[in-house]
Design a protein around this motif. Structure first.
Motif, PDB file in Angstrom:
ATOM      1  N   THR A   2       0.832  -1.196   0.000  1.00 21.86           N
ATOM      2  CA  THR A   2       0.000   0.000   0.000  1.00 21.86           C
ATOM      3  C   THR A   2       0.863   1.242   0.000  1.00 21.86           C
ATOM      4  O   THR A   2       1.986   1.249   0.495  1.00 21.86           O
ATOM      5  N   ALA A   3       0.302   2.332  -0.554  1.00 26.83           N
ATOM      6  CA  ALA A   3       1.090   3.552  -0.761  1.00 26.83           C
ATOM      7  C   ALA A   3       1.601   4.126   0.543  1.00 26.83           C
ATOM      8  O   ALA A   3       2.654   4.764   0.575  1.00 26.83           O
ATOM      9  N   ASP A   4       0.869   3.928   1.673  1.00 25.14           N
ATOM     10  CA  ASP A   4       1.300   4.548   2.914  1.00 25.14           C
ATOM     11  C   ASP A   4       2.403   3.765   3.606  1.00 25.14           C
ATOM     12  O   ASP A   4       3.092   4.292   4.470  1.00 25.14           O
ATOM     13  N   VAL A   5       2.589   2.475   3.235  1.00 22.23           N
ATOM     14  CA  VAL A   5       3.593   1.665   3.905  1.00 22.23           C
ATOM     15  C   VAL A   5       4.988   1.906   3.338  1.00 22.23           C
ATOM     16  O   VAL A   5       5.967   1.942   4.084  1.00 22.23           O
ATOM     17  N   LEU A   6       5.109   2.068   2.036  1.00 26.58           N
ATOM     18  CA  LEU A   6       6.430   2.245   1.433  1.00 26.58           C
ATOM     19  C   LEU A   6       7.163   3.473   1.966  1.00 26.58           C
ATOM     20  O   LEU A   6       8.330   3.368   2.356  1.00 26.58           O
ATOM     21  N   PRO A   7       6.548   4.657   2.030  1.00 30.54           N
ATOM     22  CA  PRO A   7       7.260   5.791   2.637  1.00 30.54           C
ATOM     23  C   PRO A   7       7.614   5.542   4.099  1.00 30.54           C
ATOM     24  O   PRO A   7       8.691   5.932   4.556  1.00 30.54           O
ATOM     25  N   ALA A   8       6.712   4.877   4.829  1.00 33.89           N
ATOM     26  CA  ALA A   8       6.993   4.596   6.239  1.00 33.89           C
ATOM     27  C   ALA A   8       8.151   3.625   6.372  1.00 33.89           C
ATOM     28  O   ALA A   8       8.993   3.764   7.277  1.00 33.89           O
ATOM     29  N   LEU A   9       8.227   2.627   5.491  1.00 36.89           N
ATOM     30  CA  LEU A   9       9.340   1.677   5.531  1.00 36.89           C
ATOM     31  C   LEU A   9      10.650   2.379   5.190  1.00 36.89           C
ATOM     32  O   LEU A   9      11.692   2.121   5.814  1.00 36.89           O
ATOM     33  N   THR A  10      10.611   3.278   4.210  1.00 32.29           N
ATOM     34  CA  THR A  10      11.808   4.039   3.860  1.00 32.29           C
ATOM     35  C   THR A  10      12.270   4.881   5.049  1.00 32.29           C
ATOM     36  O   THR A  10      13.479   4.966   5.334  1.00 32.29           O
ATOM     37  N   ALA A  11      11.333   5.487   5.755  1.00 30.18           N
ATOM     38  CA  ALA A  11      11.688   6.256   6.947  1.00 30.18           C
ATOM     39  C   ALA A  11      12.305   5.363   8.025  1.00 30.18           C
ATOM     40  O   ALA A  11      13.237   5.776   8.720  1.00 30.18           O
TER      41      ALA A  11
END
Length: 313
Positions: A2-11
């Protein structure tokens, strides 16, 4: 993902690489984004978001094995001893290692892979470690084939699947006999070089690690060889190196196939099922390699019943 997980994983990867929040010039890179997990790199740190259905407790046990000194030089150790939760998915952190170059198959480290497997298989099996998940992955591939809808190539794959013993289909416990510490999903993509080990190869990805039948870890190269996709010399290099390292999955000499037959057939079916599902999703015909594994399933499905029963133990 999901779109919200990828940025959070990168963070999460950035935070693991720079706990103090220091500025950094490293770029972020998505190394993998598959149904069963997503992997992001920042500098020398890798963060992996595992399948949402992953059992956190079992994953923690597998991480402990990778971090154990007895497996030093065999498994890449994690940077943290336990996963963290990210939107209901466990995330683990690892040092970055250089993978095998798929563009230079002649340099594939078959001997190194075999020696690492032999060391892994000879290591003591820790108490409380779950079973290796190789048969579960094969069963999931069949489920994915079914979800892809009708396909003209599916019938021989399903017939070959039905001919496997229940344990290889994750429908029964593994057969009685000595257990070994198994990787559960061995292929060349599971090896990396890490600078802190003076450039030696290490095994990665503990998602399927556990106790079980060690021949399963030899099954993918064995299946490729049987399908004509792995040159005989590469197979013999791999098998010879495993035997020279006292690997317990096959006899020290003589015919290895009584031990390898069921796992190799299971990996052939798994590979064919995933190939059909992926080709259906992309709305494209099967390529030459994919057709080879489907054809192998067709040959397996044509085995006389007495031969199938002889291996269903």
């Amino acid at each position: 993902m999901t779109a919200d997980v990828l940025p959070a994983l990168t963070a999460q990867a950035r935070g693991a690489a720079h706990p103090a929040g220091a500025a950094c010039a490293h770029d972020d890179a998505v190394l993998a984004d598959r149904r069963d997990g997503t992997v992001v790199r920042h500098g020398d740190t890798v963060a992996k978001a595992h399948d949402p259905g992953t059992d956190h407790r079992e994953l923690s046990r597998r991480l402990a094995v990778a971090a154990h000194p007895a497996l030093s030089g065999v498994l890449l150790p994690p940077l943290r001893p336990a996963p963290v939760d990210l939107h209901g998915r466990p995330v683990t952190f690892w040092p970055y290692g250089t993978p095998v170059d798929p563009e230079t198959p002649e340099a594939a480290p078959w001997e190194a892979a075999a020696a690492l497997l032999a060391r892994l298989h000879r290591a003591p099996v820790p108490d409380g470690l779950p079973a290796m998940r190789g048969p579960v992955k094969a069963a999931r591939a069949i489920a994915r084939l079914g979800a892809a809808g009708p396909h003209p190539a599916a019938a021989p794959v399903l017939r070959a699947w039905a001919g496997l013993p229940p344990w290889a289909r994750a429908e029964a416990p593994m057969p009685d006999g000595p257990r070994a510490l198994c990787h559960g999903d061995l292929h060349l993509g599971q090896l990396v070089r890490h600078p802190e080990t003076t450039g030696r190869w290490l095994l990665i990805d503990v998602d399927d690690l556990g106790h079980g039948v060690p021949a399963w870890d030899l099954a993918r190269p064995a299946a490729w060889y049987a399908c004509g996709l792995l040159p005989p010399e590469a197979w013999h290099r791999f098998l010879s190196a495993y035997r020279q390292a006292d690997g317990p999955a096959v006899p020290a000499d003589g015919d290895p196939w009584p031990a390898l037959d069921v796992p190799a057939r299971a990996l052939t079916v798994q590979t064919a099922a995933l190939a059909i599902a992926k080709s259906a999703a992309a709305q494209r015909p099967l390529d030459e390699v994919e057709l080879a594994v489907v054809d192998a399933c067709d040959r397996m499905a044509a085995l006389p019943p007495e031969l199938t029963r002889a291996h269903a133990k």
